[in-house]
Motif scaffolding. Structure first.
Motif, short mmCIF file in Angstrom:
data_model
loop_
_atom_site.label_atom_id
_atom_site.label_comp_id
_atom_site.label_asym_id
_atom_site.label_seq_id
_atom_site.Cartn_x
_atom_site.Cartn_y
_atom_site.Cartn_z
N ARG A 99 0.83 -1.20 0.00
CA ARG A 99 0.00 0.00 0.00
C ARG A 99 0.87 1.26 0.00
O ARG A 99 0.60 2.21 -0.73
CB ARG A 99 -0.93 0.01 1.21
CG ARG A 99 -2.08 -0.97 1.14
CD ARG A 99 -3.01 -0.66 0.00
NE ARG A 99 -4.16 -1.55 0.00
CZ ARG A 99 -5.01 -1.67 -1.02
NH1 ARG A 99 -4.81 -0.97 -2.11
NH2 ARG A 99 -6.04 -2.49 -0.95
N MET A 100 1.90 1.25 0.83
CA MET A 100 2.78 2.41 0.88
C MET A 100 3.55 2.57 -0.43
O MET A 100 3.74 3.69 -0.91
CB MET A 100 3.75 2.29 2.05
CG MET A 100 4.61 3.53 2.28
SD MET A 100 3.68 4.91 2.96
CE MET A 100 4.22 4.85 4.66
N SER A 101 3.98 1.46 -1.01
CA SER A 101 4.72 1.51 -2.28
C SER A 101 3.86 2.07 -3.41
O SER A 101 4.39 2.67 -4.36
CB SER A 101 5.21 0.11 -2.66
OG SER A 101 6.12 -0.39 -1.71
N SER A 102 2.55 1.88 -3.32
CA SER A 102 1.66 2.40 -4.37
C SER A 102 1.48 3.91 -4.25
O SER A 102 0.97 4.55 -5.16
CB SER A 102 0.30 1.71 -4.30
OG SER A 102 -0.40 2.06 -3.12
N GLU A 103 1.94 4.48 -3.11
CA GLU A 103 1.84 5.92 -2.92
C GLU A 103 3.19 6.62 -3.00
O GLU A 103 3.26 7.82 -3.27
CB GLU A 103 1.22 6.25 -1.55
CG GLU A 103 -0.23 5.84 -1.40
CD GLU A 103 -0.86 6.41 -0.14
OE1 GLU A 103 -0.16 7.18 0.57
OE2 GLU A 103 -2.02 6.08 0.13
N LEU A 104 4.26 5.88 -2.76
CA LEU A 104 5.58 6.49 -2.62
C LEU A 104 6.59 5.80 -3.53
O LEU A 104 6.80 4.60 -3.42
CB LEU A 104 6.05 6.39 -1.17
CG LEU A 104 7.46 6.91 -0.85
CD1 LEU A 104 7.55 8.40 -1.15
CD2 LEU A 104 7.81 6.63 0.60
N VAL A 105 7.20 6.56 -4.43
CA VAL A 105 8.24 6.05 -5.31
C VAL A 105 9.53 6.78 -4.97
O VAL A 105 9.67 7.97 -5.26
CB VAL A 105 7.88 6.25 -6.79
CG1 VAL A 105 9.03 5.76 -7.68
CG2 VAL A 105 6.59 5.52 -7.13
#
Length: 489
Positions: free
Chosen positions: A73-79
């Motif tokens: 979930r966090m990876s889908s918001e933060l690159v």
């Protein structure tokens, strides 16, 4: 058509170079399945809960998959190439992120120093045994470092291909062994009996099972170099955790079945000093030729792990430099996006640390490897715990309605990781393979990182407010529109 592109900016990584399997290969190579089975699993069976290691692997896999739900979930918001440092920055703020960055720097760099010693030691032993040519372990280590550096300069996409080939080879030889045991007399179902699963030192078994996953969490480090990273990184994370969990449990089951579930711990203890439990069983079930091949592939596995861990450590140095925490000169990249200066500094550090042990005449497998990889393991598990906490805090702060994936699952994962970290600290001499006072004191470096990170945050806030403010801006460097345009070229 999707093609890799490069960016000529002096601090830009290569974009659109990695798909799901490319990222998965990079992190699974760091896990080094063959090395993990030959070394880590064998020690876990001997010193932990014997045949219960199968259940330990299943339990740790469940914990990491729960953690991975929030991670995705966090990876889908933060690159961001900062990995867990970036996660903690987004979830817990700048002081906590600086603490995390220091732990990551120490942990990964120590781990690479240990990997340098490991490949040097086994290269000397295996090559001398197979060919009669005997060269000092440190010279083999230098040769391996030079080769890894040369290959890493060709770009992250090339590294993924090399590591992918190595990964397939080492997995295949273990699967041949697994099925040889299965077809000879089947797998022992006794591994799931409570009296087997909870025999011996269950906490140690649990800890070594977690150790076999170290490196699998690094998918986020390659997000800026991935194609469609907001989908690629979550998928690669689940692929990596799921694969190593199933593979490690299955192969451990084969090893335990070959010895007998009830006798597994005794047999492993008999082979502990020589470290040849797996090779001994392989000689019985596969014969001399395939066992020799397995020994050669162990060197391939170790080289792949060296390259993969170096890539991870380098990206932490690069990210902290780009943000101004370290000297910005270390964030300079080649035209193909390789963070070359960070790579050079990282390998110089790792080789110098190994060199100090060599100059002192110390045995690498007794002194260098356990101390460096022991603390590296503790550091990386601590990073996982901090990231899990940051994920829970971030999504509760933003009142995300997806309760299971943003609170329940990562929350349970956080509790499980807390147990593993506590076990690692309490049993650190066992994890590091030494009860020497200086080794037992290494976990104090976590307190040093805590103090150092908080003091550095206070310094930046007062003396370099532009850098301190810029830490948050660095998180949002990823331009989705630009990324989509380069993908379509």
């Amino acid at each position: 058509m999707t093609v890799p592109t490069t960016n000529t900016q002096q601090d830009a990584l290569s974009t659109n170079s990695l798909g799901v399997f490319g990222v998965a290969f990079l992190v699974l190579a760091a896990v080094a399945p063959l090395t993990g089975i030959v070394v880590v699993t064998a020690i876990g069976i001997a010193l932990g809960n014997g045949g219960g290691m199968v259940a330990s692997f299943i339990a740790v896999t469940a914990i990491l998959l729960l953690f991975g739900t929030g991670y995705a979930r966090m990876s889908s918001e933060l690159v961001n190439a900062g990995g867990f440092y970036a996660f903690v920055l987004k979830g817990l703020g700048r002081p906590a992120a600086l603490v995390t960055g220091l732990i990551a720097m120490i942990g990964y760099n120590f781990f690479v120093a240990g990997a340098v010693g490991t490949i040097g030691f086994f290269a000397q032993i295996v090559i001398a045994q197979l060919t009669g040519f005997d060269l000092h372990w440190y010279l083999w280590a230098i040769i391996s470092v030079v080769a890894a550096f040369a290959l890493s300069r060709k770009g992250i996409g090339f590294s993924a291909k090399v590591l992918g080939v190595a990964l397939v080879c080492e997995v295949l030889i273990l699967l041949v062994f697994d099925f040889a045991v299965l077809f000879t007399h089947g797998f022992d179902l006794g591994v799931f009996k409570p009296e087997i699963a909870f025999t011996g030192a269950v906490g140690i078994g649990f800890l070594f099972a977690a150790n076999a996953f170290v490196g699998v969490e690094a998918t986020g480090l390659f997000s800026e170099e991935a194609r469609d990273p907001k989908r690629t990184i979550p998928r690669a994370t689940f692929t990596a955790i799921g694969f190593i969990g199933v593979f490690a449990a299955f192969t451990t089951w084969a090893i335990v079945s070959a010895t007998g579930a009830a006798q597994a711990q005794t047999t492993a203890l008999d082979h502990l000093e020589a470290g040849d439990l797996v090779f001994s069983l392989s000689s019985t079930y596969l014969g001399t030729t395939l066992t020799t091949m397995m020994m050669a592939l162990l060197l391939v596995s170790l080289f792949a792990a060296l390259m993969a861990l170096h890539n991870s450590a380098t990206r932490y140095i690069y990210s902290l430099s780009r943000a101004g925490i370290l000297t910005r000169s270390l964030s300079r990249t080649r035209a193909n996006g390789v963070p070359e200066r960070a790579s050079i500094v990282q390998f110089i550090f790792a080789t110098a640390v190994a060199g100090l042990f060599a100059l002192a005449g110390l045995d690498p497998i007794i002194s260098l490897v356990p101390s460096m990889t022991g603390f590296g393991t503790l550091g990386i598990i601590t990073l996982q715990l901090l990231a899990a906490l940051a994920i829970v805090v971030h999504f509760r702060r933003t009142r995300d309605p997806r309760m299971f994936s943003t609170f329940v699952a990562p929350g349970i994962g956080l509790l499980g990781l807390t147990v593993i970290v506590v076990l690692a600290i309490i049993n650190f001499p066992t994890l590091a393979g030494s009860d020497a006072p200086v080794i037992a004191a290494l976990p104090l470096l976590l307190l040093a990182a805590l103090a150092g990170g908080l003091l550095h945050a206070a310094y930046l806030r007062r003396k370099r407010p532009d850098v301190y403010e810029g830490l948050n801006h660095d998180l949002e460097r990823f331009d989705e529109t630009e990324h989509a345009q380069t993908t379509s070229r």
